[in-house]
Scaffold this active site. Sequence first.
Site, PDB file in Angstrom:
ATOM      1  N   ASP A   1      31.493  43.253  46.568  1.00  0.00           N
ATOM      2  CA  ASP A   1      32.239  44.850  45.840  1.00  0.00           C
ATOM      3  C   ASP A   1      31.528  46.381  46.080  1.00  0.00           C
ATOM      4  O   ASP A   1      32.460  47.231  46.603  1.00  0.00           O
ATOM      5  CB  ASP A   1      31.845  44.529  44.333  1.00  0.00           C
ATOM      6  CG  ASP A   1      34.047  43.911  44.359  1.00  0.00           C
ATOM      7  OD1 ASP A   1      34.236  43.306  44.862  1.00  0.00           O
ATOM      8  OD2 ASP A   1      34.094  44.323  43.152  1.00  0.00           O
TER       9      ASP A   1
ATOM     10  N   LYS B   1      33.717  29.430  40.220  1.00  0.00           N
ATOM     11  CA  LYS B   1      33.672  29.382  39.340  1.00  0.00           C
ATOM     12  C   LYS B   1      33.940  30.702  38.248  1.00  0.00           C
ATOM     13  O   LYS B   1      32.223  30.786  38.234  1.00  0.00           O
ATOM     14  CB  LYS B   1      32.482  28.253  38.763  1.00  0.00           C
ATOM     15  CG  LYS B   1      32.782  27.835  36.881  1.00  0.00           C
ATOM     16  CD  LYS B   1      31.522  27.134  36.835  1.00  0.00           C
ATOM     17  CE  LYS B   1      31.683  27.276  35.023  1.00  0.00           C
ATOM     18  NZ  LYS B   1      30.857  28.709  34.152  1.00  0.00           N
TER      19      LYS B   1
ATOM     20  N   SER C   1      29.223  30.179  39.827  1.00  0.00           N
ATOM     21  CA  SER C   1      29.617  30.550  38.668  1.00  0.00           C
ATOM     22  C   SER C   1      28.386  31.678  38.932  1.00  0.00           C
ATOM     23  O   SER C   1      28.778  32.976  39.364  1.00  0.00           O
ATOM     24  CB  SER C   1      28.107  30.088  37.616  1.00  0.00           C
ATOM     25  OG  SER C   1      28.088  29.913  36.513  1.00  0.00           O
TER      26      SER C   1
END
Length: 425
Positions: free
Chosen positions: A307, A321, A296
């Site tokens: 990224d 999740k 999460s």
Amino acid sequence: MIKLLRNTGVALLLSGVMLVNSVSTYSVDNGFISNIKELKELSDIMNIIKENHVGGEKEPTNTTLMQGALKGIMESLDDPHSNYFTKEELESFKEDIEGKYAGVGMVIQKKADEPLIVVSPIEDTPAYLAGIRAKDKIIAIDGESTYKLTSEQSVKKLKGEPGTSVKLTVYREEAKETKEVELKRSIIQLKYVKSKMIGKDVGYLRLTQFGEDVYKDLSRDLENLLKKGAKGIIFDLRSNPGGSLGQAVKISSMFIKDGRIVSTKGKNSEEEVAYREGKFFGDFPLIVLINEGSASASEIVSGAIKDYKRGLLIGEKSFGKGSVQTLLPLPDGDGIKITIAKYYTPSGVSIHGVGIEPDILVEEKDDFLFFNGFVTNINEDETKENRNEIIKEVKGEEEGNKIISKKDVQLDKAIEEMAKLLQKK
């Protein structure tokens, strides 16, 4: 606030959801007529049960039957993150997210037909200030023996309104004495951050849960590490089950200078983008530790860092999740938690059901890290022996000793890689 680790009987803090910051409201007024046929069938079944059912210990009521139906509705979604809560369950869930509750401040262990065992008092709480120690046995609460109580019943008796009192009968093995201790309940603030220096130039930050306003503690600890001379930071998100979306954005922003952190998209809505906010702490070398328990909000932070190539991810693939929930209170004090959106990393990737791959895979087959606990404001030196006994109890003597003596191979690898990064600076 205290949730139960079922296989050990230890009361620990667990939360596995991603919540939006504010409670949303949705109109349901127009749905009654379109659902009237199904609602009549539900009413008919409730009446049949009340008039004919035999065998239960308790007589069913409209309230208990409706609560059962609502739980069934949510379960039919086949979504483990969407749930119905009774009023009591809703209050307990809110305590998980807020990181505070009214009680006496203890992490406890309870096994069948045995007294309540104190795993650890939480620092600066009524239990801690009254001298309650790890391994103390609570043999009675307000005169009622704890031997036949369940963990849930024990927790319920210890919690209560701030300012009210609870009397504990405590037996301390080493002193062979029993004494009465009266504690006045207060608001217990749980802390999910800890930090330390590793050597002279590496700072270690651990975040165990994205509780409300945890950014304040984490940013303070990071600033302190940098002031102490940390030139690189190891950020440990292992076994962190998540929490607040807003906190995930703020914490990601500590390490990322510009750009989007995460985007979300609901069933019938446009994409919403959360951009970085708050203080940027610098371009120091950064390593993030993750494992299969990192979920999460942990994945939002580690996904953004990956990224942007801001840091190195070490450990195991994260849980996967990638959904967002909102908490909706209902008129009678109960409520539902429902998935309303999926989130995407800055590059537009959804990790739901997939997880985030580390840059360097370091597998940890023994789940020894879990036993370090989810609350950080406890005295680790005092509770180490008690924790080790729990590990042996769960894993067995031989396997337990292996776990206790085991080195943290993931952290060791992070330290090794950090040394390489610092040499390049």
